[in-house]
Design an enzyme around this catalytic site. Structure first.
Site, mmCIF file in Angstrom:
data_model
loop_
_atom_site.group_PDB
_atom_site.id
_atom_site.type_symbol
_atom_site.label_atom_id
_atom_site.label_comp_id
_atom_site.label_asym_id
_atom_site.label_seq_id
_atom_site.Cartn_x
_atom_site.Cartn_y
_atom_site.Cartn_z
ATOM 1 N N PHE A 47 0.778 -1.064 0.604
ATOM 2 C CA PHE A 47 -0.144 0.160 0.069
ATOM 3 C C PHE A 47 1.082 1.117 0.558
ATOM 4 O O PHE A 47 1.057 1.481 1.103
ATOM 5 C CB PHE A 47 -1.027 0.256 1.374
ATOM 6 C CG PHE A 47 -1.222 -0.805 0.685
ATOM 7 C CD1 PHE A 47 -3.126 -0.719 0.387
ATOM 8 C CD2 PHE A 47 -1.394 -2.411 1.650
ATOM 9 C CE1 PHE A 47 -3.852 -2.190 0.464
ATOM 10 C CE2 PHE A 47 -2.572 -3.548 1.822
ATOM 11 C CZ PHE A 47 -3.667 -3.103 0.873
ATOM 12 N N ASP A 48 0.524 2.122 -0.996
ATOM 13 C CA ASP A 48 1.597 3.141 -1.035
ATOM 14 C C ASP A 48 0.819 4.643 -0.058
ATOM 15 O O ASP A 48 -0.529 4.796 -0.463
ATOM 16 C CB ASP A 48 1.354 3.767 -2.610
ATOM 17 C CG ASP A 48 2.268 5.193 -2.645
ATOM 18 O OD1 ASP A 48 2.677 5.918 -1.631
ATOM 19 O OD2 ASP A 48 2.280 5.462 -4.169
ATOM 20 N N LYS A 49 1.512 4.501 0.795
ATOM 21 C CA LYS A 49 1.448 6.131 2.153
ATOM 22 C C LYS A 49 1.847 7.273 1.612
ATOM 23 O O LYS A 49 1.663 7.759 2.308
ATOM 24 C CB LYS A 49 1.832 5.646 3.155
ATOM 25 C CG LYS A 49 0.969 4.001 3.743
ATOM 26 C CD LYS A 49 -0.537 3.649 3.458
ATOM 27 C CE LYS A 49 -0.690 4.671 4.272
ATOM 28 N NZ LYS A 49 -2.195 5.035 5.017
#
Length: 223
Positions: A47-49
């Site tokens: 997941f890209d945060k």
């Protein structure tokens, strides 16, 4: 002889629908149901945060000035400074060398160019194609520099084969103002592009000794 069992398509459709209902009950909405069978093969999800997936707003981090008197730090090149502390020449390129247009009173175009314009604290009038330092709330210039304004005379849009873009700008300096890398009011050719492409355009011995080290180090750091 049937290679594919006749009931297989029906069974797949039922399985996908059952999976979609299960996901929906857990709060997951699938916009492309045909990918559900492929999702069954996944073992890991990343997941890209960083905000890449949630916003198109870019935040300028810093600049490395090439002004006279800039001390070379432990990294082998001058320390990074806030974008609003960009040298007059760097601010001029960031604020004038772009392809921005005005749409309903707002600047529109490459998000990187919009962020650069805001980062150096300049404003741009698309009607007369003129950029100038913006005024701060207290009435003073947000960026106190020698440049009063710069009007784009000719724009050469970015060319992928050249890895650069350029503009010819009419620059007006403030009365009595001086800058190390600017020679006064007049027309300037402002260019921006990849370090590799610009390196070949520089005059002999014009590039600082830390040029290669700086852009390589910053690229490896994701900047």
């Amino acid at each position: 002889t049937a290679v594919v069992p006749r009931q297989l398509p029906m069974q797949m459709a039922v399985a996908v629908n059952t999976a979609l209902m299960t996901l929906l009950r857990t709060g997951v909405y699938c916009t492309e149901p045909f990918r559900v069978p492929l999702a069954g093969k996944l073992t890991h999800c990343l997941f890209d945060k960083t905000g890449t997936l949630t916003t198109d707003t870019l935040v300028p981090v810093a600049v490395v000035n090439c002004s006279l008197g800039e001390a070379v730090g432990d990294s082998g090149f001058p320390a990074q400074r806030e974008v609003r502390e960009a040298s007059p020449a760097a601010a001029l390129v960031l604020a004038v060398c772009h392809s921005l247009v005005a749409v309903e009173g707002h600047l529109s175009g490459d998000p990187i160019e919009v962020a650069a314009m805001e980062g150096v604290g300049w404003k741009y009038s698309a009607e007369d194609e003129t950029a100038s330092p913006a005024e701060s709330p207290d009435g003073g210039d947000a960026v106190r520099g020698p440049v009063e304004s710069a009007r784009i005379v000719q724009r050469f849009h970015f060319a992928s084969q050249l890895q650069r873009m350029a503009v010819v700008a009419e620059v007006r300096m403030r009365p009595g103002a001086k800058a190390d890398t600017l020679s006064g009011s007049g027309r300037y050719a402002l260019v921006k592009g990849s370090p590799e492409a610009l390196r070949s355009l520089l005059a002999e011995n014009a590039a600082p000794a830390w040029f290669e080290r700086a852009h390589t180090s910053l690229a490896e750091s994701g900047l």
